[in-house]
Write a protein that holds these residues in place. Structure first.
Motif, short mmCIF file in Angstrom:
data_model
loop_
_atom_site.label_atom_id
_atom_site.label_comp_id
_atom_site.label_asym_id
_atom_site.label_seq_id
_atom_site.Cartn_x
_atom_site.Cartn_y
_atom_site.Cartn_z
N LYS A 167 0.81 -1.09 0.00
CA LYS A 167 0.10 -0.01 0.01
C LYS A 167 0.88 1.24 0.06
CE LYS A 167 -4.05 2.25 2.06
NZ LYS A 167 -5.11 2.09 3.11
N VAL A 168 1.89 1.34 0.73
CA VAL A 168 2.83 2.42 0.77
C VAL A 168 3.32 2.75 -0.72
CG1 VAL A 168 5.26 3.10 1.28
CG2 VAL A 168 3.69 1.80 2.89
N ILE A 169 3.71 1.72 -1.39
CA ILE A 169 4.26 1.91 -2.70
C ILE A 169 3.10 2.32 -3.73
CG2 ILE A 169 4.90 0.73 -4.77
CD1 ILE A 169 6.29 -1.54 -3.05
N TYR A 170 1.88 1.91 -3.42
CA TYR A 170 0.90 2.46 -4.48
C TYR A 170 0.24 3.75 -4.08
CZ TYR A 170 -4.03 2.98 -5.83
OH TYR A 170 -5.37 3.34 -6.42
N GLN A 171 0.43 4.21 -2.85
CA GLN A 171 0.13 5.49 -2.36
C GLN A 171 1.20 6.50 -2.78
OE1 GLN A 171 -2.68 6.58 -1.44
NE2 GLN A 171 -3.89 4.85 -0.56
N GLU A 172 2.38 5.86 -2.56
CA GLU A 172 3.43 6.96 -2.87
C GLU A 172 3.33 7.50 -4.54
OE1 GLU A 172 6.94 6.20 0.58
OE2 GLU A 172 7.07 4.98 -1.47
N ASN A 173 3.05 6.29 -5.37
CA ASN A 173 3.31 6.68 -6.71
C ASN A 173 2.05 7.41 -7.05
OD1 ASN A 173 4.02 5.66 -9.45
ND2 ASN A 173 2.00 4.96 -9.52
N LYS A 174 0.79 7.09 -6.44
CA LYS A 174 -0.40 8.01 -6.86
C LYS A 174 0.02 9.40 -6.25
CE LYS A 174 -4.09 7.25 -4.36
NZ LYS A 174 -5.28 6.47 -4.07
N CYS A 175 0.72 9.66 -5.30
CA CYS A 175 1.04 11.38 -4.84
C CYS A 175 1.86 11.76 -5.66
CB CYS A 175 1.38 11.32 -3.42
SG CYS A 175 -0.03 10.67 -2.21
N ARG A 176 2.96 10.84 -6.09
CA ARG A 176 4.00 11.19 -7.16
C ARG A 176 3.65 11.71 -8.40
NH1 ARG A 176 6.91 7.44 -6.21
NH2 ARG A 176 6.74 6.26 -8.02
N THR A 177 2.54 11.09 -8.71
CA THR A 177 2.30 11.39 -10.19
C THR A 177 1.00 12.40 -10.26
OG1 THR A 177 1.07 9.38 -10.15
CG2 THR A 177 3.07 9.13 -11.12
N THR A 178 0.44 12.83 -9.17
CA THR A 178 -0.73 13.69 -9.24
C THR A 178 -0.32 15.07 -8.71
OG1 THR A 178 -1.60 12.86 -7.14
CG2 THR A 178 -2.11 11.94 -9.26
N THR A 179 -1.21 15.78 -8.54
CA THR A 179 -0.91 17.07 -7.79
C THR A 179 -0.71 17.16 -6.29
OG1 THR A 179 -3.17 17.37 -7.71
CG2 THR A 179 -2.44 18.30 -9.48
N SER A 180 -0.95 15.91 -5.96
CA SER A 180 -0.65 15.84 -4.30
C SER A 180 0.86 16.32 -3.91
CB SER A 180 -0.79 14.32 -3.87
OG SER A 180 -2.22 14.24 -3.92
N HIS A 181 1.93 15.83 -5.14
CA HIS A 181 3.33 15.79 -4.80
C HIS A 181 3.54 17.45 -4.91
CE1 HIS A 181 7.58 15.12 -4.95
NE2 HIS A 181 7.46 15.81 -6.07
N SER A 182 3.29 18.11 -5.96
CA SER A 182 3.50 19.60 -6.11
C SER A 182 2.81 20.71 -5.53
CB SER A 182 3.36 19.73 -7.86
OG SER A 182 2.11 19.33 -8.26
N LEU A 183 1.39 20.16 -5.17
CA LEU A 183 0.75 21.31 -4.66
C LEU A 183 0.05 20.99 -3.36
CD1 LEU A 183 -1.70 22.26 -7.88
CD2 LEU A 183 0.39 23.23 -7.00
N GLY A 184 0.14 19.87 -2.77
CA GLY A 184 -0.14 19.64 -1.50
C GLY A 184 -1.63 19.18 -1.44
N LEU A 185 -2.22 18.95 -2.58
CA LEU A 185 -3.71 18.83 -2.41
C LEU A 185 -3.81 17.98 -3.89
CD1 LEU A 185 -5.12 21.16 -4.48
CD2 LEU A 185 -5.00 22.20 -2.11
N ARG A 186 -5.28 17.11 -3.97
CA ARG A 186 -5.69 16.88 -4.99
C ARG A 186 -7.10 16.69 -4.96
NH1 ARG A 186 -3.80 11.91 -4.14
NH2 ARG A 186 -5.48 10.38 -3.52
N LEU A 187 -7.80 16.71 -6.12
CA LEU A 187 -9.32 16.77 -6.33
C LEU A 187 -9.89 15.49 -6.35
CD1 LEU A 187 -11.49 19.08 -8.75
CD2 LEU A 187 -12.04 16.74 -8.17
#
Length: 387
Positions: A167-187
């Motif tokens: 789950k750590v791998i899955y969630q880290e990849n999802k954050c890294r490839t979305t606006t979560s990583h750059s903006l600190g939020l995701r719609l």
């Protein structure tokens, strides 16, 4: 840390005619949420989340839905994943009899995600079937005629400290490839009432995952677009509450709000000019007059404003944050809608949140949750541009 006791359970206020029904304003998340009455929703209970609610720091309470307790709800369910779209609006056909000895008239139609979420909560078996444990929470949508909702997953990390490696791998990849990583939020979800079409326009989590940084900022702006105009009057109260929330998060040493969402809610129903005049007069009278004058103002509301419901008028009269003394208020609006702030801003979904020593957690975090603060700063930048 306190444990869940039998005394924590209370009897849900079950409507005598319509019974429980699916919550029709859920825009994101997999949890099963039921509308129990005009002011209360039930969310399938995760013990860790319930404990976080019961151990909230005082300064955070104005930014969290009010916890009203727990209850057990008997449910029969059917999987509608293979069926044609079964929307929440069709759930009126499912009813709970007031007499506990009678069977449910129809199983509750749920998709696979909701069934999986329900399976994670504790339950008991009795002669009436399976009773599931639900948290009773304040219904934030009940203050509005046409609630518009923006659900944003906050922070740069979503997995909890106890997450398994996969789950750590899955969630880290999802954050890294979305606006979560750059903006600190995701719609994760959005629902806006379009006045021209007299209908809602919605966005889901899959839509949110595809957005670039600029696209997400544009969607946040679109959240205030009702098809006729940009709701510019909402920008100032949103900024005020975001600044207050940022100050609170910065004070919470060691807290981490992993996988929490921030909800921004306002009313898509635009009041007429006469409505606005009446609201302003009624609120002013309630502050300056004695209780008799307050009753007069409330009585006048039924004559001068037939569009406002009794529930809305009650919120207009309210001038304090529930559970806080006047000098302890961190944001200028009460819990719910008032003439001072037509916007509700709340944090939800605490199943993976933590702080030092919470539920036996061994990881000690230093400082404030900077990922969450990054998301707040992004929102502040967007709304400041609008202002």
């Amino acid at each position: 840390m306190s444990s869940i006791q039998e005394t924590d359970f209370i009897k849900a206020r079950m409507p005598t005619q319509r019974g429980f029904k699916l919550f029709d304003h859920q825009v994101a998340g997999q949890s099963l949420i039921l509308r129990l009455d005009e002011e209360t929703i039930g969310k399938c209970m995760i013990p860790r989340e319930y404990q976080f609610y019961t151990n909230l720091p005082h300064i955070l309470k104005p930014f969290v839905p009010q916890l009203k307790g727990m209850t057990q709800i008997p449910l029969k369910i059917r999987d509608c994943s293979e069926e044609s779209d079964v929307s929440s609006e069709t759930s009126d056909s499912w009813q709970q009899k007031e007499d506990a000895e009678e069977d449910l008239t129809e199983p509750l139609p749920l998709n696979a995600d909701r069934i999986r979420a329900l399976s994670k909560t504790s339950c008991t078996h009795n002669g009436n079937g399976v009773c599931y444990n639900f948290m009773l929470l304040e219904d934030l949508m009940s203050y509005f005629k046409h609630p518009c909702v923006l659900d944003l997953k906050m922070g740069v990390r979503q997995h909890g400290d106890d997450a398994p490696p996969e789950k750590v791998i899955y969630q880290e990849n999802k954050c890294r490839t979305t606006t979560s990583h750059s903006l600190g939020l995701r719609l994760c979800g959005m629902k806006v009432f379009n006045v021209e079409k007299n209908a809602y326009i919605s966005r889901d989590k899959m839509f949110g995952r595809q957005l670039s940084d600029d696209d997400l900022k544009l969607e946040i702006v679109n959240f205030l677009d009702n098809g006729q105009k940009l709701r510019q009057e909402l920008v100032k109260p949103i900024l005020s509450q975001l600044n207050s929330l940022k100050q609170v998060i910065e004070q919470l040493e060691g807290y981490r709000f992993y996988s929490c969402s921030l909800l921004i809610i306002y009313d898509g129903h635009v009041h007429s000019e006469s409505d606005s005049c009446h609201i302003s007069k009624c609120n002013s009278d309630s502050v300056q007059s004695d209780s008799n004058n307050e009753k007069t103002c409330q009585s006048d509301s039924h004559v001068a404003d037939t569009d406002l419901t009794e529930r809305e008028n009650e919120m207009i009269q309210d001038s304090e944050v529930e559970g806080c003394e006047p000098n302890e208020q961190l944001n200028p609006q009460p819990r719910g809608q008032s003439s001072h702030s037509p916007v509700i801003l709340r944090i939800v979904d605490f199943a993976h949140a933590t702080f030092d020593g919470f539920e036996g957690d061994t990881v000690k975090h230093i400082g404030a949750d900077h990922g969450f603060i990054l998301g707040i700063n992004t929102l502040l930048d967007v709304f400041k541009e609008l202002s």
